[in-house]
Design a protein around this motif. Structure first.
Motif, PDB file in Angstrom:
ATOM      1  N   THR A 137      -4.114  -2.262   0.422  1.00 46.26           N
ATOM      2  CA  THR A 137      -4.206  -0.799   0.531  1.00 46.26           C
ATOM      3  C   THR A 137      -2.999  -0.250   1.264  1.00 46.26           C
ATOM      4  OG1 THR A 137      -6.593  -1.060   0.710  1.00 46.26           O
ATOM      5  CG2 THR A 137      -5.701   1.110   1.215  1.00 46.26           C
ATOM      6  N   ARG A 138      -2.633  -0.937   2.374  1.00 48.15           N
ATOM      7  CA  ARG A 138      -1.475  -0.467   3.150  1.00 48.15           C
ATOM      8  C   ARG A 138      -0.218  -0.485   2.295  1.00 48.15           C
ATOM      9  NH1 ARG A 138      -3.432  -3.034   7.878  1.00 48.15           N
ATOM     10  NH2 ARG A 138      -2.278  -4.913   7.406  1.00 48.15           N
ATOM     11  N   ILE A 139      -0.043  -1.578   1.541  1.00 47.81           N
ATOM     12  CA  ILE A 139       1.159  -1.704   0.709  1.00 47.81           C
ATOM     13  C   ILE A 139       1.158  -0.605  -0.352  1.00 47.81           C
ATOM     14  CG2 ILE A 139       2.280  -3.162  -1.032  1.00 47.81           C
ATOM     15  CD1 ILE A 139       1.275  -5.586   0.646  1.00 47.81           C
ATOM     16  N   ILE A 140      -0.001  -0.437  -1.007  1.00 43.47           N
ATOM     17  CA  ILE A 140      -0.100   0.579  -2.065  1.00 43.47           C
ATOM     18  C   ILE A 140       0.179   1.965  -1.471  1.00 43.47           C
ATOM     19  CG2 ILE A 140      -1.682   1.769  -3.649  1.00 43.47           C
ATOM     20  CD1 ILE A 140      -3.066  -0.982  -4.025  1.00 43.47           C
ATOM     21  N   LEU A 141      -0.438   2.239  -0.307  1.00 45.67           N
ATOM     22  CA  LEU A 141      -0.239   3.559   0.312  1.00 45.67           C
ATOM     23  C   LEU A 141       1.221   3.756   0.698  1.00 45.67           C
ATOM     24  CD1 LEU A 141      -3.397   3.962   2.564  1.00 45.67           C
ATOM     25  CD2 LEU A 141      -2.751   5.372   0.642  1.00 45.67           C
ATOM     26  N   ASP A 142       1.822   2.691   1.223  1.00 53.10           N
ATOM     27  CA  ASP A 142       3.222   2.808   1.621  1.00 53.10           C
ATOM     28  C   ASP A 142       4.095   3.121   0.411  1.00 53.10           C
ATOM     29  OD1 ASP A 142       5.915   0.770   2.452  1.00 53.10           O
ATOM     30  OD2 ASP A 142       5.335   2.539   3.599  1.00 53.10           O
ATOM     31  N   ILE A 143       3.793   2.426  -0.669  1.00 52.64           N
ATOM     32  CA  ILE A 143       4.591   2.639  -1.882  1.00 52.64           C
ATOM     33  C   ILE A 143       4.392   4.066  -2.398  1.00 52.64           C
ATOM     34  CG2 ILE A 143       4.820   1.998  -4.331  1.00 52.64           C
ATOM     35  CD1 ILE A 143       4.143  -0.899  -3.420  1.00 52.64           C
ATOM     36  N   VAL A 144       3.110   4.449  -2.539  1.00 58.63           N
ATOM     37  CA  VAL A 144       2.884   5.776  -3.152  1.00 58.63           C
ATOM     38  C   VAL A 144       3.273   6.912  -2.214  1.00 58.63           C
ATOM     39  CG1 VAL A 144       1.091   4.996  -4.755  1.00 58.63           C
ATOM     40  CG2 VAL A 144       0.450   5.813  -2.534  1.00 58.63           C
TER      41      VAL A 144
END
Lengths: 168, 227
Positions: A137-144
């Motif tokens: 989730t953190r990675i996805i949020l960081d990316i988006v």
């Protein structure tokens, strides 16, 4: 004769006196010395005999008591030996019983340990899964949040608005 | 109450007009329309003047003055004058407000120039409208307009959140679309960067979420359940 004895220097009356004297001494000795002494001696003999008899009696009694004690001792020893045998038997039975109980407890503990291990394993797997999900989730949020261009974000707004119009 | 000046300006223009056309209320509605079209009042107020009767106008003036004195205690629900005011805000003024939101951080000169372009009328109403746009932030004006519309129309509170600022054309389209279902709506636009993409709408206590953050959280939920 009397004169012969006088020539010899032996006086008959002196002899008689000496003999009476001796007799008196003897009588006196007899009554005042020998008799008490003999009495004392008899008494002592008697006492000694009594003591000896008493000692014999005591010895007999002691021997009886000793015999009795030895009999009792033997009896007690026999009883003890029997008790020992009983005790050994009981210990053996108890030992067997305890071993059985221990075996049951050991099996139960092994079973519980295995359950605990399985539970812990599941919990660890779940924790790891949650951590992976959070990291994802953190990675996805960081990316988006940081890597998506603004034009794409604005396009998403337009597309969402179109979707809203269709559904409403 | 940030609209005092505007209401006062509208009253001033109306009274000036009535004074110039003292027989206005005796004329029929058709003739009134021709005379009113010559004024530079905003359209909703023109419609109001067309329809109101003389005696009612005086009563309305009384109510308006009472509202200016004590806004919270004055009841203005579905009052024609305030209906016109809310109609002005919900329609033409909102378009200008949306356009001005792009110049929130611009210099004073630039903002004045934009406002002058947006509101060309130079009468007291025009000046009051320009002051409103220059001296108040987008959020302040939106909240005040929503409060007035709530008091007048009892409308549904509508808030739209976007991950970034959107262009005024889209805002105009959204307002138009929402007002088609309910003409009393005054949507308020807000930036919420946490949405990441898409948008979210709160309307009448109900939330409809088209944001990307919702999709990410949904995905996370599915992943944690192992689906």
């Amino acid at each position: 004769m009397a004169d012969q004895f006088k020539q010899l220097g032996i006086d008959l009356w002196s002899i008689v006196l000496y003999m009476a004297n001796t007799g008196v001494v003897l009588v006196i000795l007899f009554y005042f010395l020998y008799k008490p002494i003999l009495k004392t001696l008899d008494q002592r003999r008697k006492n000694i005999a009594d003591s000896i008899e008493e000692a014999n009696l005591l010895r007999n009694e002691f021997e009886k008591k000793l015999k009795k004690t030895e009999q009792e001792k033997e009896k007690t020893e026999q009883e003890l030996r029997q008790e020992m045998v009983k005790m050994k038997k009981m210990i053996e039975e108890k030992r067997t019983e305890l071993i059985e109980e221990m075996e049951i407890v050991r099996t139960d503990m092994l079973h519980k340990s295995q359950e605990e291990i399985d539970k812990r394993k599941k919990s660890l797997i779940k924790e790891v899964e949650q951590e992976i999900t959070q990291t994802m989730t953190r990675i996805i949020l960081d990316i988006v949040q940081n890597k998506v261009p603004e034009t794409v974000v604005k396009e998403s707004i337009t597309d969402s608005w179109k979707e809203y119009k269709i559904k409403n | 109450m940030i609209f005092k000046n505007l209401i006062a300006a509208v009253l001033y223009e109306m009274i000036n007009f009535i004074l110039k056309h003292q027989d206005f209320f005796e004329k029929p509605t058709n003739s009134r329309k021709q005379i009113i079209d010559q004024t530079e009042l905003p359209h909703p107020f023109k419609v109001y003047l067309e329809q109101v009767e003389g005696a009612q106008f005086i009563l309305d003036l009384k109510l308006i003055l009472s509202f200016l004195k004590n806004p919270p205690k004055t009841k203005i629900q579905n009052h024609p004058f305030f209906n016109a005011l809310c109609e002005l805000f919900a329609h033409s003024f909102s378009i200008r407000l949306d356009l001005m939101s792009d110049y929130a951080t611009a210099k004073e000169n630039e903002r004045r120039a934009v406002v002058k372009k947006l509101i060309a009328v130079e009468n007291s109403v025009g000046k009051a409208l320009k002051k409103l746009l220059l001296n108040n932030s987008y959020q302040e004006l939106s909240n005040a307009i929503q409060a007035l519309c709530q008091k007048t129309w009892g409308n549904t509170y509508t808030l739209l959140q976007f991950p970034c600022s959107i262009n005024p054309e889209l805002k105009k389209e959204i307002r138009g679309e929402l007002r088609q279902t309910d003409s009393t709506l005054f949507p308020i636009f807000q930036v919420n960067r946490q949405l990441i993409g898409g948008f979210r709408i709160f309307k009448g206590g109900k939330t409809t979420d088209y944001s990307w953050i919702r999709k990410v959280l949904k995905l996370k939920n599915y992943a944690s359940k192992g689906i």
